[in-house]
Motif scaffolding. Structure first.
Motif, PDB file in Angstrom:
ATOM      1  N   PHE A 279      93.818  88.953  26.617  1.00 12.32           N
ATOM      2  CA  PHE A 279      94.151  90.061  25.722  1.00 12.32           C
ATOM      3  C   PHE A 279      93.195  91.207  25.986  1.00 12.32           C
ATOM      4  O   PHE A 279      91.985  91.007  26.121  1.00 12.32           O
ATOM      5  CB  PHE A 279      94.047  89.619  24.261  1.00 12.32           C
ATOM      6  N   ASN A 280      93.734  92.399  26.071  1.00 11.90           N
ATOM      7  CA  ASN A 280      92.939  93.602  26.308  1.00 11.90           C
ATOM      8  C   ASN A 280      92.656  94.278  24.976  1.00 11.90           C
ATOM      9  O   ASN A 280      93.567  94.785  24.324  1.00 11.90           O
ATOM     10  CB  ASN A 280      93.680  94.549  27.255  1.00 11.90           C
ATOM     11  N   ALA A 281      91.376  94.248  24.566  1.00 11.67           N
ATOM     12  CA  ALA A 281      91.004  94.765  23.250  1.00 11.67           C
ATOM     13  C   ALA A 281      91.137  96.282  23.155  1.00 11.67           C
ATOM     14  O   ALA A 281      91.294  96.822  22.063  1.00 11.67           O
ATOM     15  CB  ALA A 281      89.572  94.353  22.923  1.00 11.67           C
ATOM     16  N   ALA A 343      89.282  90.732  17.801  1.00  7.22           N
ATOM     17  CA  ALA A 343      88.195  90.288  18.684  1.00  7.22           C
ATOM     18  C   ALA A 343      86.998  89.958  17.804  1.00  7.22           C
ATOM     19  O   ALA A 343      86.598  90.757  16.973  1.00  7.22           O
ATOM     20  CB  ALA A 343      87.846  91.376  19.685  1.00  7.22           C
ATOM     21  N   SER A 344      86.433  88.758  17.982  1.00  6.79           N
ATOM     22  CA  SER A 344      85.404  88.291  17.049  1.00  6.79           C
ATOM     23  C   SER A 344      83.984  88.413  17.578  1.00  6.79           C
ATOM     24  O   SER A 344      83.036  88.249  16.832  1.00  6.79           O
ATOM     25  CB  SER A 344      85.686  86.834  16.656  1.00  6.79           C
ATOM     26  N   TRP A 345      83.819  88.682  18.865  1.00  5.59           N
ATOM     27  CA  TRP A 345      82.480  88.856  19.411  1.00  5.59           C
ATOM     28  C   TRP A 345      82.538  89.739  20.645  1.00  5.59           C
ATOM     29  O   TRP A 345      83.600  89.970  21.213  1.00  5.59           O
ATOM     30  CB  TRP A 345      81.809  87.512  19.707  1.00  5.59           C
ATOM     31  N   ALA A 346      81.380  90.243  21.031  1.00  5.56           N
ATOM     32  CA  ALA A 346      81.303  91.172  22.162  1.00  5.56           C
ATOM     33  C   ALA A 346      80.585  90.513  23.329  1.00  5.56           C
ATOM     34  O   ALA A 346      79.639  89.758  23.150  1.00  5.56           O
ATOM     35  CB  ALA A 346      80.565  92.448  21.755  1.00  5.56           C
ATOM     36  N   ASN A 347      81.059  90.811  24.541  1.00  6.62           N
ATOM     37  CA  ASN A 347      80.418  90.279  25.744  1.00  6.62           C
ATOM     38  C   ASN A 347      80.521  91.319  26.852  1.00  6.62           C
ATOM     39  O   ASN A 347      81.611  91.648  27.321  1.00  6.62           O
ATOM     40  CB  ASN A 347      81.102  88.982  26.174  1.00  6.62           C
ATOM     41  N   ASP A 353      87.631  95.472  29.253  1.00 14.11           N
ATOM     42  CA  ASP A 353      88.151  95.901  27.943  1.00 14.11           C
ATOM     43  C   ASP A 353      87.028  96.065  26.919  1.00 14.11           C
ATOM     44  O   ASP A 353      87.229  95.883  25.713  1.00 14.11           O
ATOM     45  CB  ASP A 353      89.221  94.938  27.418  1.00 14.11           C
ATOM     46  N   LEU A 354      85.843  96.435  27.399  1.00 12.22           N
ATOM     47  CA  LEU A 354      84.700  96.601  26.498  1.00 12.22           C
ATOM     48  C   LEU A 354      84.499  98.063  26.136  1.00 12.22           C
ATOM     49  O   LEU A 354      84.409  98.925  27.011  1.00 12.22           O
ATOM     50  CB  LEU A 354      83.436  96.062  27.159  1.00 12.22           C
ATOM     51  N   GLU A 355      84.426  98.339  24.848  1.00 10.63           N
ATOM     52  CA  GLU A 355      84.062  99.654  24.341  1.00 10.63           C
ATOM     53  C   GLU A 355      82.751  99.522  23.573  1.00 10.63           C
ATOM     54  O   GLU A 355      82.559  98.553  22.830  1.00 10.63           O
ATOM     55  CB  GLU A 355      85.143 100.203  23.411  1.00 10.63           C
ATOM     56  N   GLU A 356      81.869 100.483  23.755  1.00 13.93           N
ATOM     57  CA  GLU A 356      80.564 100.410  23.122  1.00 13.93           C
ATOM     58  C   GLU A 356      80.690 100.286  21.608  1.00 13.93           C
ATOM     59  O   GLU A 356      81.447 101.020  20.961  1.00 13.93           O
ATOM     60  CB  GLU A 356      79.734 101.649  23.471  1.00 13.93           C
ATOM     61  N   GLY A 357      79.965  99.313  21.071  1.00 15.02           N
ATOM     62  CA  GLY A 357      79.963  99.120  19.630  1.00 15.02           C
ATOM     63  C   GLY A 357      81.136  98.333  19.088  1.00 15.02           C
ATOM     64  O   GLY A 357      81.256  98.157  17.867  1.00 15.02           O
ATOM     65  N   LYS A 358      82.011  97.841  19.980  1.00 10.73           N
ATOM     66  CA  LYS A 358      83.185  97.102  19.521  1.00 10.73           C
ATOM     67  C   LYS A 358      83.232  95.725  20.180  1.00 10.73           C
ATOM     68  O   LYS A 358      82.688  95.514  21.262  1.00 10.73           O
ATOM     69  CB  LYS A 358      84.466  97.875  19.844  1.00 10.73           C
ATOM     70  N   ASN A 359      83.906  94.787  19.513  1.00  8.95           N
ATOM     71  CA  ASN A 359      84.102  93.458  20.072  1.00  8.95           C
ATOM     72  C   ASN A 359      85.239  93.462  21.083  1.00  8.95           C
ATOM     73  O   ASN A 359      86.167  94.271  20.993  1.00  8.95           O
ATOM     74  CB  ASN A 359      84.421  92.456  18.963  1.00  8.95           C
ATOM     75  N   ASN A 360      85.169  92.538  22.050  1.00 11.90           N
ATOM     76  CA  ASN A 360      86.223  92.497  23.071  1.00 11.90           C
ATOM     77  C   ASN A 360      86.704  91.088  23.407  1.00 11.90           C
ATOM     78  O   ASN A 360      87.571  90.921  24.263  1.00 11.90           O
ATOM     79  CB  ASN A 360      85.739  93.171  24.365  1.00 11.90           C
ATOM     80  N   MET A 361      86.164  90.059  22.733  1.00 11.48           N
ATOM     81  CA  MET A 361      86.548  88.686  23.055  1.00 11.48           C
ATOM     82  C   MET A 361      87.502  88.138  21.994  1.00 11.48           C
ATOM     83  O   MET A 361      87.125  87.974  20.835  1.00 11.48           O
ATOM     84  CB  MET A 361      85.306  87.805  23.168  1.00 11.48           C
ATOM     85  N   ASN A 362      88.726  87.870  22.430  1.00 14.32           N
ATOM     86  CA  ASN A 362      89.785  87.437  21.520  1.00 14.32           C
ATOM     87  C   ASN A 362      89.947  85.921  21.574  1.00 14.32           C
ATOM     88  O   ASN A 362      90.598  85.377  22.465  1.00 14.32           O
ATOM     89  CB  ASN A 362      91.103  88.129  21.880  1.00 14.32           C
TER      90      ASN A 362
END
Length: 426
Positions: A279-281, A343-347, A353-362
Motif C-alpha cells: 500500500f502506498n501511503a 499507516a501505524s508506524w514510520a520507517n 511512500d514516506l512523507e516527513e512527519g507521517k507514517n508509511n507502514m500499513n
C-alpha cells in the motif's frame, strides 16, 4: 519367545519412528554457515504463514475447526506455497503435530515452530501478567516447563525444521501488546532496559535452548530478535543458541546486518521476518510493484550472503512476511471487516511512500496475497499479488546447488522483471 518378539516389535516401531525424523543441523566451515538436513545443504525459502478469515483476529484458531475445514484450508494455501517454491513456513505453537506432518508429507514444506516465550504476557499463579518479567523465578519456572512440553509434543514430528524462541521480544521489553509502535530513540533508556530486563530474558532463552537440545538433538534452536538491538548482550548470554533469527525491516537492503552478526555472534543469520506492505501511503492506494521491488532486493542479499557466495557467508535463508493480509492488525479488536488504510508506524527505509512527519507502514497490507471474503465454511480464497510471482522466480534458484556462483546469482536476479510479475495479476 513371546517376550523376545514383543521386544523386537517395540524396537522396530521405535526405529521406524526415528527414521522419519529429519536430522537438521548447522554446519560451519571455511565457506560459512549452512543449514543441513540429512546431509544435504538446505536454503530456507520461507514464508510467515497464518490463517485468519476476514472478521476474525488473534483469538481465532484454524486448529479448533473441524478436520475437513483444516484440510481444505491447508490444501488451498500449501498448494500455492509449493507452486512458488517455498520450502518452509513459520508457525506458532498450538498447531497439532499431525498437521505439521501433513504439510510436510503432502507438500514437502517444513515448519519452523515458534514459541512466543512470554512475548505477549503470561498467566502466573492464575493472574495475567501483561509484561513478562524474565528475572522472576516463577516466570523462569513456567517458561522452562513449557519447553519440556514443547519438546515432548514435537520432537519426533516429520517436517519439523527447528525451534524458534520469541518474536522480537527485545521490543516487547519497551511496550506491551502485539501492535507495532514507533521505537524509543533515547540511547540511555535502551541501555538501561537492555541490562535490567533484556539480559535476564536472553539468559533464560539460553537455558531454554540447553533444555530443548538435551532432549532433542535433531533440531536446532533459534531465537527471534528485533533487528540487532542488544546483540552484545546476546553474544554473552546466548552461547548455546544455534541460529540468530531476526525480524528486520530496513527497506530494500539489510545493510551491514550480515557482517554485524558474523562479527558479534559468529552464528548463522535467519530472517524470521522481513517484508514490505502493498500500500502506498502517499497515493492512498494499493502498490503491488513496490512491494515486489523491496522483497526481491531483500532475497537477493539473502542469497548473496549464503555460504560459498563470496560475502558474509552466514545466511541460511528467511521467511517473507507475510503470505496473506491481516485485516485485524490495525486496532486488533475493532473494524475487523474493514481493510484498514491507516499507516501505524514510520520507517525511513521504505522511502518510496514516506512523507516527513507521517507514517508509511500499513500493517494490514503486508500479504503477498490479497484475501477474499469468508464463505459459509469459514474458508476464503487468496489472490496473489505481483510479489507472489516475483518470489516464485526468486526461489527457483538454489544458492547451494553445484556450479552456482556469485555471477550466476547476480544474473538470476537481473532476469526477474517486476513488470512481468505485475502482469500476471491481471
Amino acid at each position: 519367545m513371546k517376550n523376545n518378539f514383543l521386544g523386537f516389535f517395540l524396537f522396530f516401531l521405535a526405529a521406524v519412528a526415528f527414521a522419519q525424523v529429519d536430522q537438521v543441523s548447522v554446519l560451519q566451515n571455511d565457506e560459512g554457515a549452512k543449514l543441513v538436513i540429512n546431509g544435504e545443504d538446505f536454503m530456507i525459502n520461507g514464508m510467515n504463514w497464518d490463517y485468519f478469515p476476514i472478521g476474525t483476529n488473534f483469538s481465532y484458531s484454524l486448529w479448533k475447526q473441524s478436520d475437513d475445514v483444516i484440510k481444505a484450508a491447508l490444501d488451498a494455501e500449501m498448494g500455492l506455497l509449493k507452486n512458488m517454491n517455498v520450502n518452509a513456513i513459520r508457525q506458532y505453537t498450538g498447531v497439532p503435530s499431525k498437521w505439521i506432518e501433513y504439510i510436510f508429507k503432502e507438500y514437502g514444506i517444513y515448519t519452523l515452530l515458534n514459541h512466543s516465550f512470554g512475548r505477549y504476557g503470561l498467566t502466573i499463579d492464575g493472574a495475567w501478567e501483561a509484561v513478562t518479567d524474565y528475572s522472576d523465578p516463577r516466570t523462569q519456572e513456567l517458561l522452562l516447563s513449557e519447553m519440556d512440553d514443547l519438546v515432548k509434543n514435537y520432537k519426533n514430528t516429520p517436517g519439523l525444521l527447528m525451534y524458534l524462541l520469541g518474536n522480537e521480544n527485545n521490543y516487547g521489553l519497551f511496550w506491551a501488546g502485539a501492535e507495532t509502535e514507533d521505537f524509543p530513540d533515547d540511547e540511555e533508556e535502551k541501555k538501561f532496559i537492555g541490562e535490567q530486563r533484556g539480559r535476564p530474558m536472553y539468559r533464560l532463552m539460553n537455558d531454554a535452548a540447553i533444555k530443548i537440545k538435551a532432549v532433542d538433538s535433531s533440531h536446532p534452536v533459534a531465537i527471534c530478535n528485533g533487528d540487532v538491538l542488544f546483540i552484545d548482550i546476546i553474544s554473552e548470554e546466548c552461547k548455546e543458541v544455534d541460529v540468530y533469527g531476526v525480524n528486520m525491516y530496513r527497506g530494500v537492503s539489510f545493510g551491514d546486518a550480515f557482517e554485524v552478526v558474523k562479527e558479534k555472534l559468529n552464528k548463522p543469520i535467519m530472517f524470521t521476518e522481513f517484508g514490505a506492505d502493498a500500500f502506498n501511503a502517499i497515493e492512498n492506494t494499493e502498490d503491488q510493484r513496490t512491494q515486489a521491488y523491496y522483497l526481491v532486493g531483500n532475497w537477493k542479499e539473502i542469497y548473496e550472503n549464503a555460504a560459498g557466495q563470496g560475502k558474509a557467508g552466514n545466511s541460511i535463508g528467511g521467511f517473507t512476511f507475510q503470505f496473506s493480509d491481516g485485516w485485524w492488525k490495525f486496532g486488533q479488536t475493532k473494524n475487523l471487516d474493514i481493510h484498514d488504510k491507516n499507516a501505524s508506524w514510520a520507517n525511513g527505509g521504505y522511502s518510496i511512500d514516506l512523507e516527513e512527519g507521517k507514517n508509511n507502514m500499513n500493517e494490514e497490507w503486508f500479504g503477498i496475497c490479497a484475501k477474499g471474503p469468508t464463505n459459509e465454511r469459514g474458508l476464503y480464497e487468496l489472490y496473489p499479488r505481483a510479489a507472489y510471482y516475483a518470489l516464485s522466480e526468486v526461489h527457483k534458484l538454489n544458492p547451494h546447488a553445484k556450479g552456482v556462483t556469485p555471477e550466476l546469482v547476480e544474473a538470476h536476479f537481473e532476469n526477474i522483471k517486476l513488470k512481468d510479475a505485475e502482469t500476471k495479476t491481471h
